[in-house]
Design an enzyme around this catalytic site. Structure first.
Site, PDB file in Angstrom:
ATOM      1  N   TYR A 101       0.857  -1.190   0.000  1.00 16.21           N
ATOM      2  CA  TYR A 101       0.000   0.000   0.000  1.00 16.21           C
ATOM      3  C   TYR A 101       0.887   1.231   0.000  1.00 16.21           C
ATOM      4  O   TYR A 101       1.823   1.330   0.801  1.00 16.21           O
ATOM      5  CB  TYR A 101      -0.899   0.025   1.240  1.00 16.21           C
ATOM      6  CG  TYR A 101      -1.719   1.288   1.365  1.00 16.21           C
ATOM      7  CD1 TYR A 101      -2.991   1.372   0.805  1.00 16.21           C
ATOM      8  CD2 TYR A 101      -1.218   2.407   2.031  1.00 16.21           C
ATOM      9  CE1 TYR A 101      -3.739   2.535   0.908  1.00 16.21           C
ATOM     10  CE2 TYR A 101      -1.964   3.572   2.137  1.00 16.21           C
ATOM     11  CZ  TYR A 101      -3.226   3.634   1.577  1.00 16.21           C
ATOM     12  OH  TYR A 101      -3.956   4.786   1.672  1.00 16.21           O
ATOM     13  N   GLU A 185      -3.272   7.440  -4.290  1.00 15.98           N
ATOM     14  CA  GLU A 185      -3.199   6.176  -3.551  1.00 15.98           C
ATOM     15  C   GLU A 185      -3.141   4.997  -4.510  1.00 15.98           C
ATOM     16  O   GLU A 185      -3.844   4.982  -5.531  1.00 15.98           O
ATOM     17  CB  GLU A 185      -4.424   6.049  -2.647  1.00 15.98           C
ATOM     18  CG  GLU A 185      -4.538   4.730  -1.896  1.00 15.98           C
ATOM     19  CD  GLU A 185      -5.854   4.619  -1.157  1.00 15.98           C
ATOM     20  OE1 GLU A 185      -5.925   5.037   0.001  1.00 15.98           O
ATOM     21  OE2 GLU A 185      -6.825   4.103  -1.753  1.00 15.98           O
TER      22      GLU A 185
END
Length: 376
Positions: A101, A185
């Site tokens: 992530y 993101e």
């Protein structure tokens, strides 16, 4: 302004971030043809501006073109957290070895950006962050310095990411800067069994205040999943629909956010965020009430105004004129405070309406709006 995944993916590709081959469609028949072009097996992904698509059934693997058509037909029209799926993206499957992530997000309080990264990406990243916060690295980024190769290496090391992800971290920062983004993101960023680093999913939030510099994201290109949000945008209102029963109108984003919290604390759920800004003309009030009362979930409305440059008596005049245009069907609680508040309350008293009530304090008004919503 949030982008769809396929729009974020296109930005990543433009900046040299590796992504799987993919195409977008709103047709099950075309999905079959796309799957054939992509080699047969595909991942069919709902295109909505909401998280949790996978857990909601909006991301599915199709083994061949025929199944891609059937899966697309099943996903189109789905409701995912209040968003209707109108398009899907079909992407080539990837042989994943590890998921990570990575994100850059604006830290308003500190006046800088924050790099957030973890070696444990995927659908359960929120649970990882909550249960084991030490597994998520948070590295401040000075906007004046940005993310250099050295800074990217620091982020990767702190999060336990492979060194090869540093190049992606640099390029993601380029996306943020060039697109005037508030959030960039990737979840997941993956390492394949062949050793390649790929961005499988992306989320990008752009700064609306910088839209004048970003012609490609002009107003004509914005698609609203919610018809009420589309109607509000057409009227120039700063409106976001929520899932509650108390409609909210306030002047100033901070006041509106506080109002949402107070209503929630009184045992009711806010139905929307609506900031009418510094002015509260009759037309703005009428437009705001029209949009909120069009939401069938709304059972009461809370108008919370603090008079500053625009005095409360002028706001009250606007409310009175608005009520001449809008037929009230649900109770409205008004709280006026600040500049000329007493005069404003007197204006509303003189033009008494059976469905309009007043409260002196914010807490009192929120309690009354919640009571009305829970008994209507």
């Amino acid at each position: 302004m949030d982008l769809y995944e396929h729009e974020a993916r296109a930005l990543f590709e433009e900046h040299g971030i590796p992504v799987p081959r993919a195409e977008v469609t709103d047709s099950p028949q075309e999905a079959r043809a796309i799957a054939r072009r992509l080699g047969g097996p595909v991942v069919v992904k709902a295109q909505v501006k909401a998280g949790g698509r996978g857990k909601a059934g909006g991301v599915r693997l199709a083994a061949d073109p025929a199944e891609a058509e059937r899966t697309t037909r099943r996903i189109l029209g789905m409701d995912i957290k209040g968003h209707t799926v109108r398009e899907v993206m079909l992407a080539q499957p990837v042989d994943i070895e590890s998921e990570f992530y990575v994100a850059y997000v604006l830290d308003r309080a500190a006046g800088r950006f924050l790099a957030v990264a973890s070696a444990e990406g995927g659908m359960d990243i929120e649970e990882v962050a909550a249960v084991r916060p030490e597994a998520v690295a948070r590295i401040p980024v000075d906007p004046a310095e940005g993310v250099t190769s050295v800074k990217a290496g620091e982020i990767a090391e702190a999060a336990g990411l492979p060194p090869r992800t540093a190049d992606v971290l640099v390029r993601l920062w380029e996306v943020l800067v060039h697109q005037d983004a508030l959030l960039v993101e990737v979840n997941p960023l993956v390492r394949t069994r062949q050793g390649h680093i790929l961005a499988l999913d992306g989320k990008v939030t752009l700064d609306d205040n910088a839209r004048f510099r970003q012609a490609r994201w002009g107003e004509e290109g914005i698609a609203y999943d919610d018809p009420l949000e589309a109607a509000a945008a057409a009227k120039g209102l700063n409106y976001v629909r929520l899932d509650g029963e108390v409609g909210i109108i306030g002047n100033g984003a901070g006041l509106v956010m506080s109002t949402l919290d107070v209503v929630a604390g009184c045992g009711a759920r806010p139905a929307n965020f609506l900031d009418i800004g510094g002015g509260a003309s009759a037309q703005v009030m009428a437009d705001g009430l029209t949009v909120i009362l069009s939401d069938p979930a709304v059972k009461s409305v809370f108008v919370n105004v603090f008079g500053g440059i625009t005095a409360c008596d002028a706001v009250a005049d606007g409310i009175v004129r608005a009520l001449q245009e809008v037929r009230l069907t649900k109770p409205v609680v008004v709280r006026l405070d600040g500049n000329n508040a007493a005069r404003g309350r007197a204006v509303l008293d003189r033009h008494a309406h059976p469905l309009l009530q007043q409260a002196v304090t914010m807490d009192g008004a929120a309690r009354r709006a919640a009571e009305l919503a829970n008994t209507t």
